[in-house]
Enzyme design. Structure first.
Site, mmCIF file in Angstrom:
data_model
loop_
_atom_site.group_PDB
_atom_site.id
_atom_site.type_symbol
_atom_site.label_atom_id
_atom_site.label_comp_id
_atom_site.label_asym_id
_atom_site.label_seq_id
_atom_site.Cartn_x
_atom_site.Cartn_y
_atom_site.Cartn_z
ATOM 1 C CD GLN A 222 0.439 0.296 1.677
ATOM 2 O OE1 GLN A 222 0.088 -0.710 2.286
ATOM 3 N NE2 GLN A 222 0.618 0.293 0.373
ATOM 4 C CB SER A 223 -5.820 2.136 5.817
ATOM 5 O OG SER A 223 -6.718 1.619 6.785
#
Ligand code: PLP
Length: 340
Positions: free
Chosen positions: A79-80
């Site tokens: 989920q960067s």
């Protein structure tokens, strides 16, 4: 008189975001905490839902373009936000984008893997790779380098955005400039800040803000709230990155390691994991101020600010600047875990 930040001019930069971002008062949340709270809205930088990494990418992609790159490679958590924004920046500049998603969170559910930033990565047409471990930065960089070599063999011109600390902290220059930007906004309103609070992860936002403040003569504490590793590991990282940044802009005189301020009270149980303090911070900000925070970075950073006010580390009545660094797409990926 020489400009205090003139040393930045030698680094190529491409404008990707809308700046200046707003500096907003947060009177309701401030009153609930007994401080005067201001928010630097770097969730509003523009570019594919925005965030702090836009300012950092202006320097990485500036360098990529100056080197004639046609393909960008980056690594990060599933989920960067950095990965999503690198994909967006690369697309805007007409470049290809390869992203390597690392398994850093052990309780990932289906939403975590498909919604939020992952959904946006797909929409941006990034070529996706995965790395089974997310704790070894050198190994993540080495895997990216291997990928870059194979792309070069195919005739591409790759540019790698590294994660590890053995590469120059170029992105931190964005926050050296942001410190100046927010102080110009504050001065126009006739005041300064007693303290600044931000999330401290790769440390480039924190270190850049600290060096930027000192370079323009501001002496307030810049408190980093640990979101990635504990304080004993984050402290030397911030100190090292800040010293490098100060040297890069020719202002080594402005940074002293004794000024590094990090705390990890609200970090457990670890990166990307919720706790009650984060839930409370997200809920207070939303209900009192309609201010949305994300569960991984800004929710934790606001929880740290609240803890500092309650412990007296930030004195009652202080004028405090909170850096809202974005990250909002992750709210949707955390929907199941955020549900009451
Ligand atoms: C939304 C958000 N806030 C804060 C941070 C931490 O910033 P830095 O990595 O510069 O320490 C990140 C890092 O990915 C982020 O995505």
């Amino acid at each position: 008189m020489p400009r205090p930040l003139a040393g930045i001019d030698r680094f190529p930069r491409i404008r990707l975001g809308h700046a200046p971002t707003p500096l907003d008062a947060a009177p309701n949340l401030g009153a609930a905490l007994g401080i005067e709270l201001w928010i630097k809205r770097d969730d509003c930088t523009g570019l594919a839902l925005g965030g702090n990494k836009v300012r950092q990418l202006e320097f990485y992609l500036g360098e990529a373009q100056a080197r004639g790159a046609d393909t960008v490679l980056i690594t990060g958590a599933v989920q960067s936000n950095f990965v999503r924004l690198a994909a967006a920046g690369a697309r805007q500049l007409g470049m290809d984008i390869h992203i390597q998603l690392e398994e850093r969170v052990d309780d990932a559910d289906a939403l975590y893997r498909a919604s939020g930033n992952v959904l946006l990565d797909r929409l941006l047409g990034a070529t996706m790779h995965s790395l089974p471990s997310g704790e070894d930065e050198a190994a993540a960089d080495a895997a990216l380098e291997r990928l870059a070599r194979s792309l070069a063999d195919e005739g591409r011109k790759p540019y790698v955005i590294h994660l590890g600390i053995d590469h120059p902290p170029l992105g931190g220059l964005g926050y050296v400039l942001a410190a100046n930007e927010v102080m110009e906004q504050a001065r126009a309103r006739g005041f300064g800040f007693d303290a600044v609070v931000c999330a401290s992860g790769s440390a480039l936002t924190h270190a850049g803000t600290l060096v930027g403040m000192r370079a323009i003569g501001e002496t307030m504490p810049v408190s980093g709230i640990c979101v990635r590793r504990d304080a004993s590991r984050q402290h030397p990282r911030v100190a090292g990155r800040a010293a490098e940044l100060a040297a890069m802009i020719g202002r080594s005189d402005v940074f002293d390691e004794s000024e590094v301020d990090v705390s990890d009270e609200v970090h457990p149980p670890g990166y990307g994991k919720l706790n009650d303090a984060v839930r409370e911070a997200m809920s207070m900000a939303a209900r009192l101020e309609a201010l949305l925070l994300d569960p991984v970075y800004t929710g934790k950073a606001m929880a740290g600010l609240i803890a500092h006010v309650r412990s007296g580390r930030i004195a009652a009545g202080s004028r405090v600047l909170f850096l809202h660094t974005g990250g909002l797409p992750a709210i949707f990926a955390y929907a199941a875990r955020l549900a009451p």
